[in-house]
Design an enzyme around this catalytic site. Structure first.
Site, PDB file in Angstrom:
ATOM      1  CG  HIS A   1     -30.445 -10.666   6.913  1.00  0.00           C
ATOM      2  ND1 HIS A   1     -30.877 -10.959   7.971  1.00  0.00           N
ATOM      3  CD2 HIS A   1     -30.312 -12.032   6.211  1.00  0.00           C
ATOM      4  CE1 HIS A   1     -31.287 -12.284   7.991  1.00  0.00           C
ATOM      5  NE2 HIS A   1     -30.763 -12.864   7.158  1.00  0.00           N
TER       6      HIS A   1
ATOM      7  CG  HIS B   1     -32.781 -17.184   9.595  1.00  0.00           C
ATOM      8  ND1 HIS B   1     -33.704 -16.121   9.572  1.00  0.00           N
ATOM      9  CD2 HIS B   1     -31.727 -16.728   8.677  1.00  0.00           C
ATOM     10  CE1 HIS B   1     -33.104 -15.294   8.778  1.00  0.00           C
ATOM     11  NE2 HIS B   1     -32.015 -15.622   8.470  1.00  0.00           N
TER      12      HIS B   1
ATOM     13  CD  GLU C   1     -27.807 -20.287   6.931  1.00  0.00           C
ATOM     14  OE1 GLU C   1     -27.061 -19.464   5.960  1.00  0.00           O
ATOM     15  OE2 GLU C   1     -28.472 -19.609   7.673  1.00  0.00           O
TER      16      GLU C   1
ATOM     17  CG  ASP D   1     -29.027 -14.889   3.640  1.00  0.00           C
ATOM     18  OD1 ASP D   1     -29.508 -14.352   4.414  1.00  0.00           O
ATOM     19  OD2 ASP D   1     -28.020 -15.891   3.969  1.00  0.00           O
TER      20      ASP D   1
ATOM     21  CG  HIS E   1     -31.357 -20.161   4.754  1.00  0.00           C
ATOM     22  ND1 HIS E   1     -30.588 -19.869   3.762  1.00  0.00           N
ATOM     23  CD2 HIS E   1     -31.343 -19.302   5.609  1.00  0.00           C
ATOM     24  CE1 HIS E   1     -30.019 -18.674   3.887  1.00  0.00           C
ATOM     25  NE2 HIS E   1     -30.679 -18.210   5.122  1.00  0.00           N
TER      26      HIS E   1
ATOM     27  CG  HIS F   1     -34.155 -15.079   3.584  1.00  0.00           C
ATOM     28  ND1 HIS F   1     -34.626 -15.857   4.525  1.00  0.00           N
ATOM     29  CD2 HIS F   1     -32.916 -14.680   3.820  1.00  0.00           C
ATOM     30  CE1 HIS F   1     -33.369 -16.082   5.407  1.00  0.00           C
ATOM     31  NE2 HIS F   1     -32.663 -15.194   5.018  1.00  0.00           N
TER      32      HIS F   1
END
Length: 360
Positions: free
Chosen positions: A18, A217, A220, A299, A241, A16
């Protein structure tokens, strides 16, 4: 000296991250200069001050940080290639040997009449974006001896993009695209079966039909029903998450039974206030005690100024043992979207590395 030789986790796996949340600030400044983009930042330090989050904030503040620099990248082919290539180098320097980087093709394009992040309309399509990033990841994987794949993101607020994202997943699955995701502010997207949001639902059902791996996602900063929707309606194999699943005991038990994988991000979760500030009460401790299937990830490392090793270190401070963290690395490998032959090789390599250090 690389992280490979400095830390006690020489082989890492990350699921995970980005890719546009991992771009180097120095690179952003150089690209802006090359493109003739005038920025309110005089140097790298002032840019970092604007986009980096070191104290607890909100998910909305995180998304605003992206807005600060995404126009520098969006619509520029050479910038996207460089971002992907340098991402591989940064992973190699951290000892991350397998990684799945995610992004929204549409947010990095500029061919829309009203582009989401680009400075102005142009001719770089979402297809061009995916082709370019795939090329950069493949070259970077070869040059830096890692294995970098990618996941394409749908965005909750833009359902009209989702079917094209699915199509890109199908077309580029032989070029390193291994799955589909849905991101953005959390809310239920399958409740309006006759509305636009049902497009997300259809895209994920079609992904399942065509054996495209699925993550989402959820949980979270939204709610446990968003996690339930991801599991039941979007057929997600992994949850990005997912902390708020703890609010639903029945769903948590079912996720455990089904082996659903949770992509946890310790530092990120505290900075966005997805969890409380006391790291010793982080959900990953409950997950560890219950032997849930979960991993540790960064993340958005440029925004949170973190490395994967630092997230491991935070997990140690929270109360996990080194062996439990190694277990999460194996969990990540087992739950990765890598082709089966590659997954077997990753697991064999992990077994050799950690057997040598006496951890298996």
């Amino acid at each position: 000296m690389t992280a490979d030789s400095m830390d006690s986790f020489p082989y890492k796996v990350e699921l995970h991250v980005h890719i546009d949340g991992a771009v180097r600030p120095k690179t952003l400044l150089q690209i802006a200069s090359k493109r003739g983009i005038t920025l309110p930042y005089l140097d790298e330090a002032s840019l970092r001050k604007a986009i980096c989050i070191k104290e607890p904030c909100t998910l909305q503040v995180l998304l605003k940080a992206f807005d600060e620099y995404m126009p520098i990248l969006a619509g520029d082919k050479s910038a996207l290639y460089r971002m992907a290539y340098e991402f591989c180098e940064d992973c190699a320097n951290q000892g991350i040997r397998y990684v799945e980087a995610r992004y929204s093709p549409h947010e990095l394009a500029n061919n829309s009449p009203e582009p989401e992040h680009a400075l102005e309309p142009g001719n770089l399509t979402p297809t061009d974006v995916v082709a370019t990033i795939c090329e950069g990841l493949q070259r970077g994987s070869s040059d830096f001896a890692i294995n970098a794949k990618s996941i394409l993101c749908c965005m909750r607020h833009r359902p009209e993009w989702s079917m094209e994202v699915l199509d890109l997943c199908r077309r580029y699955r032989d070029n390193g695209v291994v799955g589909i995701d849905i991101a953005g502010e959390e809310y239920l997207v399958c409740s309006q079966q006759d509305g636009a949001n049902s497009i997300h639902h259809q895209a994920f059902l079609d992904a399942c039909k065509h054996d495209i791996h699925r993550t989402a996602h959820a949980g979270e900063v939204g709610s446990s029903p968003v996690v339930k929707e991801a599991m039941d309606q979007l057929k997600a194999e992994r949850i990005g998450h997912g902390y708020l699943i703890l609010d639903d005991k029945e769903l948590y038990a079912r996720a455990h039974q089904q082996g659903v994988h949770f992509e946890m991000c310790p530092i990120s979760s505290i900075r966005t206030r997805a969890v409380g500030p006391d790291i010793t009460k982080h959900p990953m401790l409950r997950f560890a005690d219950d032997k849930m299937n979960y991993s540790i990830n960064t993340d958005d490392p440029v925004i949170f100024t973190n490395t994967l090793l630092e997230d491991y270190q935070m997990a140690l401070q929270a109360g996990l043992t080194r062996q439990q963290i190694i277990t999460t690395i194996f969990n990540a490998a087992k739950s990765s979207f890598a082709p089966e032959k590659e997954k077997t090789q990753i697991l064999n390599d992990l077994a050799k590395v950690y057997a040598t250090s006496g951890d298996c």
